[in-house]
Design a protein around this motif. Structure first.
Motif, mmCIF file in Angstrom:
data_model
loop_
_atom_site.group_PDB
_atom_site.id
_atom_site.type_symbol
_atom_site.label_atom_id
_atom_site.label_comp_id
_atom_site.label_asym_id
_atom_site.label_seq_id
_atom_site.Cartn_x
_atom_site.Cartn_y
_atom_site.Cartn_z
ATOM 1 N N ILE A 184 -10.015 34.100 36.271
ATOM 2 C CA ILE A 184 -10.803 32.979 35.747
ATOM 3 C C ILE A 184 -12.174 33.470 35.288
ATOM 4 N N ALA A 185 -12.815 34.254 36.122
ATOM 5 C CA ALA A 185 -14.157 34.737 35.802
ATOM 6 C C ALA A 185 -14.172 35.615 34.560
ATOM 7 N N ASN A 186 -13.141 36.422 34.390
ATOM 8 C CA ASN A 186 -13.116 37.387 33.295
ATOM 9 C C ASN A 186 -12.694 36.790 31.957
ATOM 10 N N THR A 187 -11.985 35.657 31.984
ATOM 11 C CA THR A 187 -11.414 35.145 30.726
ATOM 12 C C THR A 187 -11.825 33.723 30.382
ATOM 13 N N MET A 188 -12.501 33.016 31.282
ATOM 14 C CA MET A 188 -12.856 31.620 31.025
ATOM 15 C C MET A 188 -14.353 31.379 31.195
ATOM 16 N N PRO A 189 -15.188 32.093 30.474
ATOM 17 C CA PRO A 189 -16.633 31.997 30.688
ATOM 18 C C PRO A 189 -17.252 30.673 30.253
ATOM 19 N N LYS A 190 -16.547 29.887 29.463
ATOM 20 C CA LYS A 190 -17.120 28.648 28.939
ATOM 21 C C LYS A 190 -16.726 27.409 29.750
ATOM 22 N N LEU A 191 -16.105 27.624 30.888
ATOM 23 C CA LEU A 191 -15.690 26.487 31.711
ATOM 24 C C LEU A 191 -16.894 25.651 32.146
ATOM 25 N N LYS A 192 -16.683 24.325 32.100
ATOM 26 C CA LYS A 192 -17.680 23.398 32.627
ATOM 27 C C LYS A 192 -17.207 22.745 33.921
ATOM 28 N N ARG A 193 -15.893 22.721 34.117
ATOM 29 C CA ARG A 193 -15.325 22.116 35.333
ATOM 30 C C ARG A 193 -14.185 23.011 35.828
ATOM 31 N N LEU A 194 -14.216 23.310 37.119
ATOM 32 C CA LEU A 194 -13.180 24.151 37.718
ATOM 33 C C LEU A 194 -12.804 23.577 39.078
ATOM 34 N N GLU A 195 -11.507 23.406 39.301
ATOM 35 C CA GLU A 195 -10.994 22.915 40.576
ATOM 36 C C GLU A 195 -10.024 23.934 41.152
ATOM 37 N N ILE A 196 -10.343 24.480 42.320
ATOM 38 C CA ILE A 196 -9.461 25.452 42.983
ATOM 39 C C ILE A 196 -9.344 25.095 44.467
ATOM 40 N N ALA A 197 -9.121 23.834 44.767
ATOM 41 C CA ALA A 197 -9.026 23.366 46.147
ATOM 42 C C ALA A 197 -7.902 24.076 46.894
ATOM 43 N N TYR A 198 -8.195 24.452 48.149
ATOM 44 C CA TYR A 198 -7.232 25.062 49.072
ATOM 45 C C TYR A 198 -6.717 26.408 48.584
ATOM 46 N N HIS A 199 -7.511 27.104 47.806
ATOM 47 C CA HIS A 199 -7.198 28.481 47.448
ATOM 48 C C HIS A 199 -7.697 29.414 48.549
ATOM 49 N N ARG A 200 -6.976 30.491 48.761
ATOM 50 C CA ARG A 200 -7.411 31.521 49.703
ATOM 51 C C ARG A 200 -8.329 32.486 48.969
ATOM 52 N N VAL A 201 -9.441 31.953 48.521
ATOM 53 C CA VAL A 201 -10.398 32.742 47.760
ATOM 54 C C VAL A 201 -11.570 33.101 48.661
ATOM 55 N N SER A 202 -12.115 34.290 48.469
ATOM 56 C CA SER A 202 -13.205 34.763 49.302
ATOM 57 C C SER A 202 -14.556 34.395 48.709
ATOM 58 N N THR A 203 -15.590 34.658 49.474
ATOM 59 C CA THR A 203 -16.950 34.439 48.973
ATOM 60 C C THR A 203 -17.203 35.282 47.735
ATOM 61 N N GLU A 204 -16.728 36.524 47.748
ATOM 62 C CA GLU A 204 -16.914 37.406 46.597
ATOM 63 C C GLU A 204 -16.234 36.858 45.360
ATOM 64 N N GLY A 205 -15.062 36.281 45.534
ATOM 65 C CA GLY A 205 -14.347 35.714 44.400
ATOM 66 C C GLY A 205 -15.097 34.552 43.775
ATOM 67 N N VAL A 206 -15.653 33.692 44.614
ATOM 68 C CA VAL A 206 -16.425 32.548 44.105
ATOM 69 C C VAL A 206 -17.709 33.022 43.433
ATOM 70 N N LEU A 207 -18.372 34.011 44.028
ATOM 71 C CA LEU A 207 -19.593 34.548 43.419
ATOM 72 C C LEU A 207 -19.313 35.155 42.054
ATOM 73 N N LYS A 208 -18.154 35.781 41.918
ATOM 74 C CA LYS A 208 -17.774 36.338 40.620
ATOM 75 C C LYS A 208 -17.617 35.229 39.592
ATOM 76 N N ILE A 209 -16.995 34.114 39.980
ATOM 77 C CA ILE A 209 -16.846 32.966 39.081
ATOM 78 C C ILE A 209 -18.213 32.408 38.710
ATOM 79 N N LEU A 210 -19.089 32.261 39.693
ATOM 80 C CA LEU A 210 -20.410 31.685 39.446
ATOM 81 C C LEU A 210 -21.252 32.555 38.511
#
Length: 317
Positions: A184-210
């Motif tokens: 998501i972070a590498n290919t969707m830079p123009k996102l305005k809304r993102l929903e990933i509820a109940y994903h096994r994502v880490s803090t690093e993964g979210v920081l990469k998206i942000l």
């Protein structure tokens, strides 16, 4: 029409106006009642005017036979004549019907296909044809992974909203969803809304998206228990962003007791949780033979749906 008549007859309204009016009727009424009123109305419902937006999500939740769902889509989508802008359907059983949708997606902006049996290869093969999308919902699609997400991001440059919520039981054995977060972070830079509820994502993964999706206005993180970011962090670093989760008051304390959690959800009629159950015996009675009558080799709106049980159709708005 008589010259002294103050109002025009209904059958003289332009097809675009009729289509707008009919869009507020229930699907069964549009397919079986409206065409029988007059020739003008029949032309309106068999043309593209009523089918620029197709929402059969409620009906498809109750359709247990994939061939019935496929045939409904194969009937309705071509009526749009390439002008389909929005499609909402749940429970696609395979990649072939998704490919059919993509073949008619030249003008498609919004696509909602949650709880579908799509695969990575199926999405990758047709992602290029979905380039007009601005909204995509792939929630609860358990066979879809980072390869599909990366293909969507590569080809759908106009994508602004992406829903990828999951059910906790479906991710219980998943070690990490960081690969999806990075896609998501590498290919969707123009996102305005993102929903990933109940994903096994880490803090690093979210920081990469942000750090990559700098235009984000809304981020859904409910149930992402591995994310160690609190409200203070988001208020300081992203004051204009609305963030939901990772912990939700009222649900966090119940996470270890699934039976009570689900019981509370269904008893109070709340839509607070991020998932729903649609299996027999969980949310009441569903109908196994929605299309028991009327389906034949000459499938059409006049004779194929007329005799269907009325209680399977959603009420008119």
């Amino acid at each position: 029409m008589e010259e002294d008549c103050e109002f025009r007859h209904w059958d003289e309204l332009i097809p675009d106006a009729l289509g707008l009016i009919f869009s507020h009727l229930a699907l069964q009424e549009v397919l079986t009642v409206v065409p029988r009123v007059c020739k003008a109305w029949n032309r309106a419902v068999t043309g593209p005017y009523c089918w620029q937006e197709i929402d059969i999500e409620l009906w498809s939740n109750r359709c247990h036979q994939s061939d019935h769902l496929d045939r409904m889509l194969e009937m309705l989508i071509p009526r749009s004549s390439g002008s389909l802008r929005k499609l909402s359907v749940t429970g696609l059983r395979n990649d072939s019907i998704f490919s059919f949708i993509a073949q008619h997606a030249g003008s498609l902006k919004t696509l909602k296909v949650p709880r579908s049996g799509l695969t990575n290869s199926g999405v990758v093969n047709v992602a290029e044809k979905l380039s007009s999308l601005t909204f995509l919902d792939l929630s609860y699609c358990c066979k879809v992974g980072p390869e599909a997400i990366q293909a969507i991001g590569k080809h759908c440059k106009s994508l602004r909203e992406f829903c990828r919520n999951m059910h906790p039981l479906d991710v219980a054995s998943v070690v990490s969803h960081d690969d999806e977060a990075y896609a998501i972070a590498n290919t969707m830079p123009k996102l305005k809304r993102l929903e990933i509820a109940y994903h096994r994502v880490s803090t690093e993964g979210v920081l990469k998206i942000l750090s990559s999706c700098i235009f984000l206005e809304f981020l859904e993180l409910r149930g992402c228990w591995d994310v160690q970011l609190d409200n203070k962090f988001f208020k300081e670093k992203f004051p204009d962003m609305k963030v939901l989760g990772p912990r939700v008051i009222g649900f966090y304390d119940m996470i270890n007791d699934w039976e009570d959690c689900c019981s509370d959800y269904f008893s109070d009629g709340s839509d607070y949780l991020a998932w729903e159950f649609f299996e027999d015996g969980v949310m009441g009675e569903f109908y196994e033979d929605e299309f028991e009558h009327g389906w034949d080799d000459n499938f059409n709106a006049d004779n194929a749906i007329l005799d269907m049980e009325p209680h399977i159709w959603p009420p008119s708005p």
